[in-house]
Design a protein around this motif. Structure first.
Motif, PDB file in Angstrom:
ATOM      1  N   THR A   1       0.837  -1.141   0.034  1.00 57.64           N
ATOM      2  CA  THR A   1      -0.007   0.071   0.017  1.00 57.64           C
ATOM      3  C   THR A   1       0.723   1.110   0.000  1.00 57.64           C
ATOM      4  OG1 THR A   1      -0.134  -0.426   2.396  1.00 57.64           O
ATOM      5  CG2 THR A   1      -1.977  -1.159   1.050  1.00 57.64           C
ATOM      6  N   GLY A   2       2.260   1.121  -0.085  1.00 61.12           N
ATOM      7  CA  GLY A   2       3.199   2.256  -0.268  1.00 61.12           C
ATOM      8  C   GLY A   2       3.522   2.909   0.875  1.00 61.12           C
ATOM      9  N   THR A   3       4.707   3.585   0.989  1.00 63.93           N
ATOM     10  CA  THR A   3       5.098   4.355   2.042  1.00 63.93           C
ATOM     11  C   THR A   3       5.940   5.466   1.481  1.00 63.93           C
ATOM     12  OG1 THR A   3       7.296   2.974   1.800  1.00 63.93           O
ATOM     13  CG2 THR A   3       5.690   2.615   3.807  1.00 63.93           C
ATOM     14  N   LYS A   4       6.056   6.759   2.028  1.00 64.11           N
ATOM     15  CA  LYS A   4       6.824   7.871   1.538  1.00 64.11           C
ATOM     16  C   LYS A   4       7.495   8.408   3.015  1.00 64.11           C
ATOM     17  CE  LYS A   4       3.064  11.212   1.185  1.00 64.11           C
ATOM     18  NZ  LYS A   4       2.297  11.802   0.315  1.00 64.11           N
ATOM     19  N   ILE A   5       8.418   9.252   2.210  1.00 58.62           N
ATOM     20  CA  ILE A   5       9.296  10.095   3.321  1.00 58.62           C
ATOM     21  C   ILE A   5       8.446  11.230   3.563  1.00 58.62           C
ATOM     22  CG2 ILE A   5      11.386  11.470   3.749  1.00 58.62           C
ATOM     23  CD1 ILE A   5      12.244   8.533   4.449  1.00 58.62           C
TER      24      ILE A   5
ATOM     25  N   ASN B   1       7.373  18.569   2.983  1.00 56.64           N
ATOM     26  CA  ASN B   1       6.107  18.164   2.729  1.00 56.64           C
ATOM     27  C   ASN B   1       5.337  17.900   3.829  1.00 56.64           C
ATOM     28  OD1 ASN B   1       7.282  15.853   3.320  1.00 56.64           O
ATOM     29  ND2 ASN B   1       6.583  14.567   1.771  1.00 56.64           N
ATOM     30  N   VAL B   2       5.644  18.123   5.010  1.00 61.28           N
ATOM     31  CA  VAL B   2       5.013  17.798   6.319  1.00 61.28           C
ATOM     32  C   VAL B   2       3.589  18.690   6.211  1.00 61.28           C
ATOM     33  CG1 VAL B   2       6.021  19.612   7.585  1.00 61.28           C
ATOM     34  CG2 VAL B   2       5.036  17.492   8.882  1.00 61.28           C
ATOM     35  N   LYS B   3       3.577  19.862   5.640  1.00 60.43           N
ATOM     36  CA  LYS B   3       2.290  20.588   5.955  1.00 60.43           C
ATOM     37  C   LYS B   3       1.311  20.015   5.197  1.00 60.43           C
ATOM     38  CE  LYS B   3       2.651  24.900   8.155  1.00 60.43           C
ATOM     39  NZ  LYS B   3       2.973  24.437   9.472  1.00 60.43           N
ATOM     40  N   GLU B   4       1.357  19.565   3.939  1.00 59.70           N
ATOM     41  CA  GLU B   4       0.221  19.118   3.104  1.00 59.70           C
ATOM     42  C   GLU B   4      -0.091  17.693   3.567  1.00 59.70           C
ATOM     43  OE1 GLU B   4       2.238  17.310  -0.926  1.00 59.70           O
ATOM     44  OE2 GLU B   4       3.253  18.905  -0.369  1.00 59.70           O
ATOM     45  N   GLU B   5       0.853  17.008   4.031  1.00 66.04           N
ATOM     46  CA  GLU B   5       0.498  15.723   4.794  1.00 66.04           C
ATOM     47  C   GLU B   5      -0.661  15.911   6.072  1.00 66.04           C
ATOM     48  OE1 GLU B   5       0.621  11.654   4.352  1.00 66.04           O
ATOM     49  OE2 GLU B   5       1.573  13.474   3.019  1.00 66.04           O
TER      50      GLU B   5
END
Length: 305
Positions: free
Chosen positions: A282-286, A291-295
């Motif tokens: 199902t995927g992972t990303k750093i 990119n913390v704000k959009e996450e």
């Protein structure tokens, strides 16, 4: 007397089927992680036009409560089950009951040694570990000295996460100078890191196989006044907040929404007799400062906060 419809007017197969109902049983519904899994499962139900019920016990430790919930879903004759087993070994007898009742079972988030599962849908932990290794290698370059804090010894999830990171770090010419278990706990993460800092004065990078240990280790690093690249795993709200505040460097985020969504899709395919891959990553990303704000925004929208 009405004439039979000709072949060209036959009712499409789909409408003749009885409605599909998927029972999704998670480990608990008391954390953002599982609420996001639930949101994903419900979104899939909506997109596929089927009924999805998401259940979970009061806590991840309430193993027998979870097993009762699975049994109840079997009794209600759901079309298929998607289950994140809290204690995989204890859940196998109830999975056998589902099989005997002709109910396909998809395992989500946590795998079990059970040959009759339709599929395992969850995080590719080895790949996630490799992403952490690549991030640290990029920051430190060849010769960088790294320590690893990991979950309980013998837990396959943490084996995969640490092994993935080790593979990349060694490949890129960095040195893994210490690996210690801190049992996924924040307090222990702090203690283990304090000990590591006393033994090794030259640590430049730290990877923890979950965010709780990473946040504990971070406290020890701050108390020692050191500048060390710190990477966790999970993309938990606390970790994201720490990244946003410029403390934790990064976290490997699991796609919990996708775990719920793809779990239901696989279950529906099984009911319809369609082919399903045995493992679905199902995927992972750093997640880092970039990119913390959009996450965080995405998480808020999913959880409707």
């Amino acid at each position: 007397q009405e004439s039979q419809p000709s072949d060209s007017e036959q009712v499409p197969q789909q409408e003749a089927e009885e409605p599909i109902k998927i029972g999704v049983v998670v480990k608990a519904l008391n954390s953002d992680f599982w609420k996001t899994v639930e949101a994903g499962a419900k979104a899939a139900g909506k997109d596929l036009g089927i009924e999805v019920e998401v259940l979970g016990p009061s806590a991840e430790t309430a193993v027998s409560e979870q097993i009762d919930m699975i049994e109840d879903q079997i009794t209600k004759r759901v079309s298929a089950l998607a289950v994140a087993p809290s204690q995989p070994a204890s859940a196998i007898p109830v999975f056998d009951q589902a099989k005997a009742a002709g109910i396909p079972v998809v395992l989500i988030d946590t795998d079990a040694q059970w040959d009759d599962k339709v599929s395992f849908v969850g995080t590719g932990n080895y790949n996630g570990g490799k992403q952490a290794g690549e991030f640290i290698a990029e920051k430190l370059g060849k010769g960088g000295k790294v320590v690893i804090l990991r979950g309980a010894v013998g837990d396959p999830t943490h084996d995969e996460r640490s092994n993935g990171a080790i593979e990349v770090l060694k490949e890129k010419g960095l040195e893994v100078i210490d690996i210690q278990p801190a049992n996924s706990e924040r307090g222990l993460g702090m203690t283990v890191m304090e000990n590591m800092l006393q033994v090794h004065s030259d640590i430049q990078g730290m990877f923890a196989t979950n965010d709780e240990m990473a946040l504990g280790a971070l406290r020890a690093i701050q108390a020692a006044g050191k500048e060390i690249i710190t990477v966790g795993f999970d993309g938990s709200p606390d970790a994201l907040k720490s990244i946003e505040e410029g403390e934790l460097t990064a976290s490997v985020a699991q796609n919990s929404f996708n775990i719920g969504y793809q779990g239901v899709v696989a279950a529906v395919k099984a009911v319809r007799g369609e082919a399903v891959d045995k493992r679905i990553d199902t995927g992972t990303k750093i997640i880092s400062k970039d990119n913390v704000k959009e996450e965080q925004q995405k998480l808020k929208e999913i959880l409707g906060q």
